[in-house]
Every structure is written in structure tokens, then in C-alpha cells.
Design a protein around this motif. Structure first.
Motif, mmCIF file in Angstrom:
data_model
loop_
_atom_site.group_PDB
_atom_site.id
_atom_site.type_symbol
_atom_site.label_atom_id
_atom_site.label_comp_id
_atom_site.label_asym_id
_atom_site.label_seq_id
_atom_site.Cartn_x
_atom_site.Cartn_y
_atom_site.Cartn_z
ATOM 1 N N ILE A 191 56.176 24.085 22.410
ATOM 2 C CA ILE A 191 54.980 24.494 22.893
ATOM 3 C C ILE A 191 55.248 24.682 24.496
ATOM 4 O O ILE A 191 54.387 25.463 24.962
ATOM 5 N N GLY A 192 55.517 23.479 25.020
ATOM 6 C CA GLY A 192 55.498 23.205 26.433
ATOM 7 C C GLY A 192 54.139 23.037 27.019
ATOM 8 O O GLY A 192 53.432 22.772 26.102
ATOM 9 N N VAL A 193 54.157 23.015 28.328
ATOM 10 C CA VAL A 193 52.794 22.488 28.986
ATOM 11 C C VAL A 193 52.312 23.589 29.671
ATOM 12 O O VAL A 193 53.081 24.294 30.688
ATOM 13 N N PRO A 194 51.192 24.102 29.434
ATOM 14 C CA PRO A 194 50.664 25.162 30.361
ATOM 15 C C PRO A 194 50.726 24.826 31.822
ATOM 16 O O PRO A 194 50.267 23.785 32.344
ATOM 17 N N ARG A 195 51.064 25.841 32.753
ATOM 18 C CA ARG A 195 51.342 25.847 34.054
ATOM 19 C C ARG A 195 50.136 26.646 34.934
ATOM 20 O O ARG A 195 49.944 26.313 35.968
ATOM 21 N N ASP A 196 49.537 27.405 34.292
ATOM 22 C CA ASP A 196 48.217 28.059 34.780
ATOM 23 C C ASP A 196 47.049 27.846 34.536
ATOM 24 O O ASP A 196 46.902 27.372 33.180
ATOM 25 N N ALA A 197 46.070 27.620 35.220
ATOM 26 C CA ALA A 197 44.785 27.398 34.795
ATOM 27 C C ALA A 197 43.938 28.648 34.194
ATOM 28 O O ALA A 197 44.670 29.872 34.550
ATOM 29 N N PRO A 198 42.965 28.529 33.628
ATOM 30 C CA PRO A 198 42.516 29.992 33.134
ATOM 31 C C PRO A 198 42.075 30.831 34.173
ATOM 32 O O PRO A 198 41.520 30.230 35.322
ATOM 33 N N PHE A 199 41.814 32.110 33.781
ATOM 34 C CA PHE A 199 41.060 32.769 34.963
ATOM 35 C C PHE A 199 39.666 32.603 34.957
ATOM 36 O O PHE A 199 39.068 31.767 33.872
ATOM 37 N N ASN A 200 38.743 32.872 36.053
ATOM 38 C CA ASN A 200 37.468 32.602 36.046
ATOM 39 C C ASN A 200 36.727 34.120 36.372
ATOM 40 O O ASN A 200 37.227 34.796 37.339
ATOM 41 N N ALA A 201 35.927 34.461 35.545
ATOM 42 C CA ALA A 201 35.130 36.073 36.083
ATOM 43 C C ALA A 201 33.909 35.686 35.744
ATOM 44 O O ALA A 201 33.368 36.589 35.386
ATOM 45 N N ASP A 202 33.396 34.695 36.234
ATOM 46 C CA ASP A 202 31.772 34.336 36.314
ATOM 47 C C ASP A 202 31.165 35.386 37.162
ATOM 48 O O ASP A 202 31.592 35.980 38.199
ATOM 49 N N GLY A 203 29.841 35.758 36.602
ATOM 50 C CA GLY A 203 29.347 36.921 37.337
ATOM 51 C C GLY A 203 28.393 37.450 36.499
ATOM 52 O O GLY A 203 27.832 37.068 35.281
ATOM 53 N N ASP A 204 27.566 38.677 37.014
ATOM 54 C CA ASP A 204 26.424 39.589 36.251
ATOM 55 C C ASP A 204 27.193 40.676 35.642
ATOM 56 O O ASP A 204 28.132 41.287 36.146
ATOM 57 N N TYR A 205 27.044 40.665 34.317
ATOM 58 C CA TYR A 205 27.398 41.510 33.539
ATOM 59 C C TYR A 205 26.295 42.529 32.885
ATOM 60 O O TYR A 205 25.166 42.002 32.620
ATOM 61 N N PHE A 206 26.398 43.884 32.710
ATOM 62 C CA PHE A 206 25.259 44.669 32.455
ATOM 63 C C PHE A 206 25.402 45.615 31.301
ATOM 64 O O PHE A 206 26.697 45.594 30.656
ATOM 65 N N PRO A 207 24.359 46.061 30.593
ATOM 66 C CA PRO A 207 24.578 46.709 29.314
ATOM 67 C C PRO A 207 25.380 47.999 29.275
ATOM 68 O O PRO A 207 25.654 48.232 28.318
ATOM 69 N N ASP A 208 25.702 48.592 30.277
ATOM 70 C CA ASP A 208 26.618 49.833 30.443
ATOM 71 C C ASP A 208 28.114 49.466 30.287
ATOM 72 O O ASP A 208 28.813 50.047 30.475
ATOM 73 N N GLY A 209 28.400 48.008 30.313
ATOM 74 C CA GLY A 209 29.602 47.479 30.256
ATOM 75 C C GLY A 209 30.346 47.142 31.593
ATOM 76 O O GLY A 209 31.367 46.592 31.757
ATOM 77 N N SER A 210 29.558 47.460 32.477
ATOM 78 C CA SER A 210 30.185 47.109 34.124
ATOM 79 C C SER A 210 29.965 45.652 34.400
ATOM 80 O O SER A 210 29.239 45.142 33.786
ATOM 81 N N GLY A 211 30.515 45.130 35.517
ATOM 82 C CA GLY A 211 30.560 43.939 35.862
ATOM 83 C C GLY A 211 31.984 43.199 35.731
ATOM 84 O O GLY A 211 33.070 44.151 35.229
ATOM 85 N N PRO A 212 32.301 42.185 36.185
ATOM 86 C CA PRO A 212 31.165 41.285 36.928
ATOM 87 C C PRO A 212 30.804 41.571 38.333
ATOM 88 O O PRO A 212 31.567 41.959 39.240
ATOM 89 N N ALA A 213 29.320 41.521 38.627
ATOM 90 C CA ALA A 213 28.797 41.829 40.070
ATOM 91 C C ALA A 213 28.799 40.303 40.533
ATOM 92 O O ALA A 213 28.602 39.368 39.556
ATOM 93 N N PRO A 214 28.640 40.210 41.440
ATOM 94 C CA PRO A 214 28.518 38.673 41.968
ATOM 95 C C PRO A 214 27.459 37.950 41.329
ATOM 96 O O PRO A 214 26.183 38.544 41.167
ATOM 97 N N LEU A 215 27.438 36.527 41.187
ATOM 98 C CA LEU A 215 26.363 36.074 40.608
ATOM 99 C C LEU A 215 25.006 36.048 41.284
ATOM 100 O O LEU A 215 24.891 35.903 42.559
#
Length: 268
Positions: free
Chosen positions: A40-64
Motif C-alpha cells: 500500500i505504501g504511505v500517502p505522501r500528499d495531503a488531500p486537496f482543499n476546495a472550501d468555498g461557496d457552491y451554487f445551484p448552477d454548478g459553479s464554484g467554488p467562490a470565496p467563502l
């Protein structure tokens, strides 16, 4: 999913404490655990982060905060909540669910990720502490796999989870919990060690569900996905063969989204 270092030597010890292991059996399990770590090995990378505002039309992330009023959505737990293994930020489970919620609710959704890769249930305390400064409207918790490798007693782990769920619900947050996944679906873990992992993780998932009966949390058994990961590992696991990839997280999001919609009062 749990961290790989020390993977299931602990489970072997736990199995021994329950039923007793001969010296030969313990040696076999210990050897298989080392082999699993190598594969399996040891994960070397941290997960992505995409926190922010998401919209009904599928757009985002906009800034929090860009959307003004929005459904506050918090994600808590371990690497499976943080999205380790997703190939791009768009494939993180929090992002997939924020977009799905925004579409179903027809409102902007503000995603905040409190989950930390490698966390045990004990780590929820600090995550919930952070969130309670401004409690989210709805929360998702995915945790438990690391408790198996840490030898945390099943009853203790389940009680800790229920306590943190109550802290959130008492603050007005609607909570959805995905129970501990089936670690027996991780095929690089050789047999019979994989059976030990499966037995322990399934027992923890059941205990989590029982402990949450007295709370208002919605419980989603993540073991419903086991057959998919068992029969389609090449499609659903990331390159470490341990954490889900984007397709695996999308499958999980599809299972979790109806409960999250229900928690926000949006029928689906």
C-alpha cells in the motif's frame, strides 16, 4: 480510511485478545501486515482543499462568504471525509456533496472542511470545537477506520462519536454519519488478515449505528458500497489501492446525498 503505517498489526493483536492466537498464527498475521504496508505504501500528499461557496448552477467554488446567505455545510472525520485519493479538487467528496446539495436545495452551499487525514474518533473533539464557533446548518461525519488500527475499543469509539454528534445537534446542526467502511474491501491486505480487518470494521460500524439511535443523526451504512469496491477495485480505488479515487468518492456521495438533503429539509 485508516493510515497505513502500523496497519492491522493492531487488528491481529485485537483478534488475539478476543479469541487467542497461536504463535504461528500471530507470526503469519504480523508478516502479512508488513506485506500490506509495503504494497500500500504511505500517502505522501495531503488531500486537496476546495472550501468555498457552491451554487445551484454548478459553479464554484467562490470565496467563502461570496454568496451571502448560504447553507453552511461542514465535513468532519478522517481521510475518507477529507478526500485523500481524489485526483482533482472537483472530485473531493465534500465538493461533490456541496454541488449536489446546492442543486437539490436551489440555494448556495458553503463548504467548510474540518476533516483531517489520519484522524481517529478522538480527533473529532478538536474538529467540533473549531466548528462550534459558527455551527454549520448541516454536517457530515465519516470516521472509524483509524480506530481499528489504533486498538480503540469499539464501545469507546462509538460512545465518543455519539458525544460529538450531540454537541453538534445541540448547537442546531443537522448531522449525517457514514459508518465505518468495510476494511475487508482493501485487497492489498492479504488473507487471513483481511478477514480480521473486515470483522473488526463491520463490528465498529454496527456499534456506531447503535450508539446514534438515541441522537437525531441520520445514519448511512457505508458497507452498502462494499460490493462495488470488492468487484471493481481498479475503477474505484486510487493508485495507493487503499483510498477511494474520484469515482469511488462519487459513488459514496451518491449514497450520502439523499440523507443530507433530508437533513436540510429538502426531499429528494
Amino acid at each position: 480510511m485508516p493510515r497505513t503505517r502500523g496497519l492491522l498489526v493492531v487488528a491481529a493483536l485485537a483478534a488475539g485478545s478476543v479469541g487467542g492466537l497461536s504463535g504461528a498464527a500471530y507470526t503469519l498475521l504480523n508478516t502479512q501486515s508488513r506485506r500490506a504496508r509495503t504494497l500500500i505504501g504511505v500517502p505522501r500528499d495531503a488531500p486537496f482543499n476546495a472550501d468555498g461557496d457552491y451554487f445551484p448552477d454548478g459553479s464554484g467554488p467562490a470565496p467563502l462568504g461570496a454568496a451571502g446567505a448560504a447553507v453552511e455545510f461542514g465535513v468532519f472525520g478522517d481521510s475518507s471525509a477529507a478526500g485523500l485519493g481524489a485526483e482533482t479538487p472537483d472530485l473531493l467528496p465534500g465538493v461533490l456533496l456541496a454541488r449536489g446539495l446546492a442543486e437539490e436545495c436551489d440555494r448556495a452551499v458553503r463548504l467548510r472542511t474540518y476533516a483531517v487525514s489520519g484522524s481517529r474518533t478522538t480527533g473529532l473533539v478538536a474538529q467540533v470545537d473549531r466548528a462550534l464557533a459558527a455551527p454549520p446548518a448541516v454536517a457530515l461525519i465519516l470516521v472509524g477506520g483509524n480506530d481499528v488500527t489504533a486498538r480503540l475499543a469499539i464501545s469507546t469509539s462509538a460512545a465518543l462519536l455519539a458525544t460529538q454528534v450531540r454537541r453538534l445537534t445541540e448547537a442546531g446542526t443537522a448531522v449525517v454519519v457514514g459508518t465505518c467502511p468495510d476494511l475487508g474491501a482493501i485487497q492489498p491486505i492479504p488473507q487471513p488478515l483481511r478477514s480480521v480487518a473486515r470483522k473488526w470494521s463491520l463490528a465498529l460500524g454496527r456499534a456506531q449505528a447503535r450508539a446514534l439511535v438515541a441522537t437525531s443523526a441520520a445514519v448511512v451504512p457505508m458497507t452498502l458500497l462494499s460490493r462495488h469496491f470488492l468487484t471493481r477495485p481498479g475503477e474505484l480505488f486510487s493508485s495507493d489501492r487503499f483510498h477511494p479515487n474520484g469515482a469511488g468518492y462519487a459513488l459514496a456521495a451518491g449514497l450520502l446525498l439523499p440523507a443530507l438533503c433530508g437533513a436540510t429539509g429538502t426531499p429528494r
